[in-house]
Motif scaffolding. Structure first.
Motif, short mmCIF file in Angstrom:
data_model
loop_
_atom_site.label_atom_id
_atom_site.label_comp_id
_atom_site.label_asym_id
_atom_site.label_seq_id
_atom_site.Cartn_x
_atom_site.Cartn_y
_atom_site.Cartn_z
N TRP A 39 0.62 -1.12 0.03
CA TRP A 39 0.05 0.00 -0.07
C TRP A 39 1.09 1.50 0.07
CZ3 TRP A 39 -5.32 0.42 1.02
CH2 TRP A 39 -6.00 -0.69 0.87
N LEU A 40 0.58 2.29 -0.92
CA LEU A 40 1.65 3.17 -1.09
C LEU A 40 0.91 4.65 -0.58
CD1 LEU A 40 3.29 2.54 -4.50
CD2 LEU A 40 4.06 2.04 -2.52
N ASP A 41 1.57 5.40 0.09
CA ASP A 41 0.98 6.63 0.61
C ASP A 41 1.33 7.67 -0.43
OD1 ASP A 41 0.64 8.97 1.81
OD2 ASP A 41 1.59 8.80 3.64
N VAL A 42 0.51 8.06 -1.01
CA VAL A 42 0.65 9.12 -2.21
C VAL A 42 0.05 10.42 -2.17
CG1 VAL A 42 0.86 7.39 -4.29
CG2 VAL A 42 -1.48 8.27 -3.51
N GLU A 43 -0.15 10.77 -0.82
CA GLU A 43 -0.70 12.04 -0.40
C GLU A 43 0.33 13.32 -0.65
OE1 GLU A 43 -3.41 10.98 3.34
OE2 GLU A 43 -1.39 10.40 3.44
N SER A 44 -0.15 14.07 -1.58
CA SER A 44 0.77 15.30 -1.85
C SER A 44 0.08 16.33 -2.34
CB SER A 44 2.27 14.82 -2.42
OG SER A 44 1.57 14.94 -3.90
N ALA A 45 0.55 17.53 -2.38
CA ALA A 45 -0.16 18.60 -3.07
C ALA A 45 -0.33 18.37 -4.44
CB ALA A 45 0.64 19.87 -2.84
N ASN A 46 0.76 17.61 -5.03
CA ASN A 46 0.61 17.17 -6.44
C ASN A 46 0.03 15.95 -6.91
OD1 ASN A 46 2.50 19.56 -6.87
ND2 ASN A 46 4.06 18.22 -6.13
N GLU A 47 -0.70 15.27 -6.07
CA GLU A 47 -1.38 13.94 -6.21
C GLU A 47 -2.37 14.27 -7.32
OE1 GLU A 47 -4.09 11.27 -3.66
OE2 GLU A 47 -3.16 12.62 -2.57
N ASN A 48 -2.38 13.33 -8.52
CA ASN A 48 -3.48 13.34 -9.41
C ASN A 48 -3.36 12.24 -10.12
OD1 ASN A 48 -1.15 13.15 -11.32
ND2 ASN A 48 -0.81 15.26 -11.02
N GLU A 49 -4.24 11.77 -11.16
CA GLU A 49 -4.39 10.59 -12.06
C GLU A 49 -3.07 9.98 -12.61
OE1 GLU A 49 -7.42 10.64 -14.74
OE2 GLU A 49 -8.91 11.25 -13.27
N GLN A 64 -3.12 5.28 -0.40
CA GLN A 64 -3.49 6.36 0.69
C GLN A 64 -3.43 7.62 -0.03
OE1 GLN A 64 -1.49 6.29 4.51
NE2 GLN A 64 -2.42 8.04 4.97
N THR A 65 -4.72 8.24 -0.02
CA THR A 65 -4.85 9.56 -0.73
C THR A 65 -5.69 10.74 0.28
OG1 THR A 65 -5.80 10.62 -2.60
CG2 THR A 65 -7.16 8.83 -1.73
N ASP A 66 -5.40 11.78 -0.18
CA ASP A 66 -6.09 12.84 0.63
C ASP A 66 -7.15 13.31 -0.28
OD1 ASP A 66 -4.66 13.43 2.73
OD2 ASP A 66 -3.43 14.85 1.77
N LYS A 67 -7.47 12.43 -1.55
CA LYS A 67 -8.54 12.70 -2.49
C LYS A 67 -9.24 11.59 -2.82
CE LYS A 67 -5.52 16.55 -4.42
NZ LYS A 67 -4.98 16.85 -5.73
N PRO A 68 -9.88 11.22 -1.78
CA PRO A 68 -10.66 9.81 -2.06
C PRO A 68 -11.86 9.68 -3.20
CG PRO A 68 -11.24 10.61 0.03
CD PRO A 68 -10.14 11.44 -0.62
N LYS A 69 -12.67 10.90 -3.46
CA LYS A 69 -13.65 10.78 -4.27
C LYS A 69 -12.86 10.80 -5.66
CE LYS A 69 -17.04 13.17 -1.56
NZ LYS A 69 -17.71 14.60 -1.56
N GLU A 70 -11.69 11.81 -5.81
CA GLU A 70 -11.35 11.62 -7.12
C GLU A 70 -10.45 10.17 -7.56
OE1 GLU A 70 -10.99 13.93 -4.49
OE2 GLU A 70 -11.11 15.91 -5.43
N LEU A 71 -9.88 9.61 -6.40
CA LEU A 71 -9.25 8.38 -6.86
C LEU A 71 -10.27 7.41 -7.28
CD1 LEU A 71 -6.95 6.46 -6.93
CD2 LEU A 71 -6.99 6.16 -4.43
N ILE A 72 -11.43 7.33 -6.56
CA ILE A 72 -12.53 6.19 -6.95
C ILE A 72 -12.90 6.74 -8.25
CG2 ILE A 72 -15.07 5.78 -6.28
CD1 ILE A 72 -14.08 6.11 -3.19
N SER A 73 -13.08 7.76 -8.62
CA SER A 73 -13.49 8.02 -9.81
C SER A 73 -12.44 7.84 -11.08
CB SER A 73 -13.70 9.63 -9.92
OG SER A 73 -14.13 10.11 -11.37
#
Length: 85
Positions: A39-49, A64-73
């Protein structure tokens, strides 16, 4: 410096179910061959697709993300489930 041999030796001597912060494909493969989830922690200000895509293509088991809705999408858009293995 973490080498393939050092990682394999560590896993042989330590009971581990999940690891974080293995970003090299060869080390991810070793862990998974031993039945260890990555499991990777990719939380960052630059996190994206683009970031998610790079690691999902490596075959990681979770992000692991700070953007769960965007990751699910993103996962749905690419035919993957929001529940990774």
């Amino acid at each position: 410096y973490l080498t393939e041999d050092k990682l394999a030796q560590f896993f042989a001597n330590t009971k581990v179910a999940v690891v974080d912060n293995l970003y090299q494909p060869n080390l991810i493969k070793i862990a998974q061959q031993l039945g260890i989830k990555v499991w990777l922690d990719v939380e960052s200000a630059n996190e994206n697709e683009t970031v998610w895509d790079r690691y999902v293509k490596m075959g990681i088991n979770g992000l692991q993300t700070d953007k769960p809705k965007e990751l699910i999408s993103y996962l749905k858009k690419h035919g993957r489930t929001a529940k990774m293995n």
